[in-house]
Design an enzyme around this catalytic site. Structure first.
Site, PDB file in Angstrom:
ATOM      1  N   THR A   1     -13.788  97.996  32.034  1.00 54.83           N
ATOM      2  CA  THR A   1     -15.039  97.237  32.113  1.00 54.83           C
ATOM      3  C   THR A   1     -16.024  97.702  31.048  1.00 54.83           C
ATOM      4  OG1 THR A   1     -14.679  97.030  34.494  1.00 54.83           O
ATOM      5  CG2 THR A   1     -16.866  96.480  33.687  1.00 54.83           C
TER       6      THR A   1
ATOM      7  N   TYR B   1      -4.627 105.353  37.164  1.00 49.91           N
ATOM      8  CA  TYR B   1      -5.084 103.962  37.273  1.00 49.91           C
ATOM      9  C   TYR B   1      -3.917 103.022  37.021  1.00 49.91           C
ATOM     10  CZ  TYR B   1      -7.927  99.807  35.990  1.00 49.91           C
ATOM     11  OH  TYR B   1      -8.479  98.553  35.901  1.00 49.91           O
TER      12      TYR B   1
ATOM     13  N   LYS C   1      -6.229 104.725  41.434  1.00 51.33           N
ATOM     14  CA  LYS C   1      -6.957 103.461  41.434  1.00 51.33           C
ATOM     15  C   LYS C   1      -5.941 102.337  41.437  1.00 51.33           C
ATOM     16  CE  LYS C   1     -10.160 100.543  38.805  1.00 51.33           C
ATOM     17  NZ  LYS C   1     -10.940 100.389  37.547  1.00 51.33           N
TER      18      LYS C   1
ATOM     19  N   ILE D   1     -13.488 101.533  42.920  1.00 48.72           N
ATOM     20  CA  ILE D   1     -14.050 101.542  41.570  1.00 48.72           C
ATOM     21  C   ILE D   1     -14.272 100.078  41.250  1.00 48.72           C
ATOM     22  CG2 ILE D   1     -13.665 102.121  39.155  1.00 48.72           C
ATOM     23  CD1 ILE D   1     -11.997 104.501  40.106  1.00 48.72           C
TER      24      ILE D   1
END
Length: 308
Positions: free
Chosen positions: A50, A137, A165, A208
């Site tokens: 992001t 992740y 994640k 998250i």
């Protein structure tokens, strides 16, 4: 580990604001970090997907981490330091640690599509070298390779690998990882806002979150309610946020969330190429969703207050 983080709650995946000349707007970045901290989030995650980390130089990457750390008083900063090059990920991780990051978020290597044994070696190399809590992740839609449950469970045994994640969209797989790591000090965090509540229901510890950039109080209230076992309120908040979850992914993240941030006055909508501004066909719907959420703030404020 040199430090401990409670990976419970809401950790916004922060945007990196750019001006019209594509330079990082550090003043806006720090103001945003302070806004999110004041809203009650449990930590901040700069320079992840992001945060457009793929378009930042290494020096910019580290400076963003430093700027966020300087801006906040009492929340951990988990720096995105992943790469498809193990040496590069290690360098970024070491530099983030030197800058004062509290933890690291490491996307799995993308494009080169390593086998599962290569993923294990990649993550263990960094965890052996950098004494910070690290989050693995998994986002196969971006990387082209899934981190299989056996791999995630194997990595959970490392003292510096503190969490996972999950953004695979496969609730069966995510539930498998949660079930098999219940006896470890290992957090599973949602990386998909629309699936945060279902994941919490089977044992995830938080999120998250992209949506938390725009609606931090509501997101914190939803996650807090679920963690407290109040699923009636958590479901209500989930449905209030449902339209936002959908609008934030009509185009590639972070295109929609940057537009939403601009509409709310939190930062510019500028992105670095090859990403481009949100298509006009989606802007009216996004504005309408944001306006609807602004029309109903009181109940959420009360709910968020109760969670703190």
């Amino acid at each position: 580990m040199s430090s401990e983080i409670d990976f419970t709650g809401v950790f916004p995946a922060m945007c990196t604001p750019f001006d019209e000349d594509e330079r990082i707007d550090y003043e806006t970045l720090q103001a945003d970090a302070q806004r999110l901290e004041a809203a009650g989030v449990d930590g901040l995650v700069p320079v992840g997907s992001t945060g457009e980390s793929a378009t930042l130089t290494h020096d910019e990457h580290v400076r963003v981490v430093e700027a966020v750390i300087e801006a906040v008083d009492d929340v951990p900063v988990i720096a995105g330091t992943g790469s498809n090059n193990t040496r590069e990920a290690l360098e970024l991780s070491e530099r983030a640690a030197d800058a004062g990051a509290d933890g690291l978020l490491l996307i799995s290597p993308y494009y080169n599509k390593p086998e599962q044994r290569g993923l294990v070696e990649h993550y263990r190399t960094i965890a052996d070298a950098v004494d910070l809590p690290q989050i693995v992740y998994n986002v196969p839609s971006r990387t082209g390779r899934n981190i299989e449950p056996d791999t995630a469970v194997s990595l959970a045994s490392h003292e510096n690998i503190a969490g996972y994640k999950a953004a695979s969209g496969d609730l069966g797989q995510i539930g498998d990882v949660i079930e098999r790591t219940r006896d470890e000090e290992f957090a599973v965090l949602s990386g998909d806002d629309a699936l945060t509540l279902p994941m919490l229901s089977v044992g995830a510890t938080g999120a998250i979150s992209v949506a938390a950039n725009v609606e931090p109080e509501r997101t914190c209230a939803m996650v807090g309610a679920a963690l407290d076992g109040d699923y009636d309120r958590a479901r209500s908040l989930h449905h209030e946020l449902g339209s936002l979850f959908r609008e934030l992914f009509v185009e590639t993240n972070p295109i929609p969330v940057k537009e939403a941030m601009a509409i709310r006055g939190y930062g510019p909508a500028c992105l670095r190429p090859p990403l481009s501004r949100l298509s006009e066909e989606y802007r009216d719907d996004l504005e309408a969703v944001l306006a609807d959420l602004e029309d109903e703030p009181a109940e959420v404020a009360d709910a968020a207050e109760g969670d703190r």
